[in-house]
Design an enzyme around this catalytic site. Sequence first.
Site, mmCIF file in Angstrom:
data_model
loop_
_atom_site.group_PDB
_atom_site.id
_atom_site.type_symbol
_atom_site.label_atom_id
_atom_site.label_comp_id
_atom_site.label_asym_id
_atom_site.label_seq_id
_atom_site.Cartn_x
_atom_site.Cartn_y
_atom_site.Cartn_z
ATOM 1 N N GLY A 1 -11.164 -9.245 -10.851
ATOM 2 C CA GLY A 1 -10.335 -10.446 -10.727
ATOM 3 C C GLY A 1 -10.199 -11.221 -12.017
ATOM 4 N N GLY A 2 -9.012 -11.198 -12.609
ATOM 5 C CA GLY A 2 -8.698 -12.073 -13.735
ATOM 6 C C GLY A 2 -9.246 -11.678 -15.077
ATOM 7 N N THR B 1 -7.208 -9.189 -3.960
ATOM 8 C CA THR B 1 -6.348 -10.354 -4.137
ATOM 9 C C THR B 1 -6.559 -11.344 -2.999
ATOM 10 O OG1 THR B 1 -4.545 -9.276 -2.947
ATOM 11 C CG2 THR B 1 -4.589 -9.031 -5.351
ATOM 12 N N LYS C 1 -14.729 -2.788 -0.483
ATOM 13 C CA LYS C 1 -13.985 -3.798 -1.230
ATOM 14 C C LYS C 1 -13.591 -4.933 -0.303
ATOM 15 C CE LYS C 1 -10.426 -4.432 -4.707
ATOM 16 N NZ LYS C 1 -9.381 -3.784 -5.540
ATOM 17 N N LEU D 1 0.813 -1.216 0.000
ATOM 18 C CA LEU D 1 0.000 0.000 0.000
ATOM 19 C C LEU D 1 0.848 1.269 0.000
ATOM 20 C CD1 LEU D 1 -2.714 -1.203 2.545
ATOM 21 C CD2 LEU D 1 -2.890 -1.163 0.050
ATOM 22 N N CYS E 1 -7.293 -4.447 4.753
ATOM 23 C CA CYS E 1 -6.154 -3.966 5.546
ATOM 24 C C CYS E 1 -6.139 -4.638 6.921
ATOM 25 C CB CYS E 1 -6.235 -2.454 5.737
ATOM 26 S SG CYS E 1 -6.180 -1.518 4.199
#
Length: 292
Positions: free
Chosen positions: A248-249, A199, A171, A77, A136
């Site tokens: 994602g992806g 992730t 998120k 971060l 976090c």
Amino acid sequence: MPSAPTRATVDLLGTTFQNPILLAAGTAGFGRELAGTVDLDSLGGLVTKAVSRAARAGNPAPRVGEFDGGMLNSVGLANPGLAAVVADDLPWLVGHLKRAQILVNVVGFEIAEYADVIEGLEAVTGVLGYEVNLSCPNTSAGGVEFGADPRSVEAVIRGCRAKTRRPLIAKLSPAMPDIPSIAAAAVEAGATGISVVNTMPGLVFDGVKSRLGNGNGGVSGPALLPVGLLATARVRRHLPTVPLIGVGGIRTLEHVEQYLTAGADLVAIGTAGLADPRLPERLAREWAERRG
């Protein structure tokens, strides 16, 4: 399960996105890093790099490492901190985007830090809203992710909501055992929408040594596609009317369509844009062409 929309534009969060293609947080900096390479204003929007109260140097190098299924990263971060972002980075971005929407990714390591960052960002005009990174570690709770505990999620989102009337997008990490319930807790506390997924934790070795300077990191890229799709579908079933960003992806327009079919309203492209910075722009153009 809903089908992909037929319109090119997306009406969401009190505004209109010219297409559903966003750049994911952490992969496009604050936009200036891609100036001259990507037509940012051709996209639906951009989610900025994370912003914390104080500047962060980030984790030791190496911070990224490729593997067969994508990429492992542990950037930590790193960012210039709230004051610098407000004074320099966001004014540049707002001044250079006329059509693409701006969401600012916000991080904190204590509950109050999230609210403090948002309070400081409120002075910047031209920002649509905030993506609240709940992956976090909560330093006041032994390093457990905020998103792992519904009470922490509620406290963070309530604190943020008290500082802004702008949209708040929570998120969430795919590592949570009950991601729909965590999403519901965020919405109940005042989140406008949900972004899934961040992730997921991973580890890759070079011989007997970790490939990353920090040890483990976050898995992104192709391997994250089915994980993100499942999380999107699960949250959509649980929260049928809440704005939802799928992440994602994503590498092709077919992947975009899969996320929209799973229930996402918008999608965000991350790792694929690092490998090919012009990919998101191409997908936005293909999206518009397919819808006439």
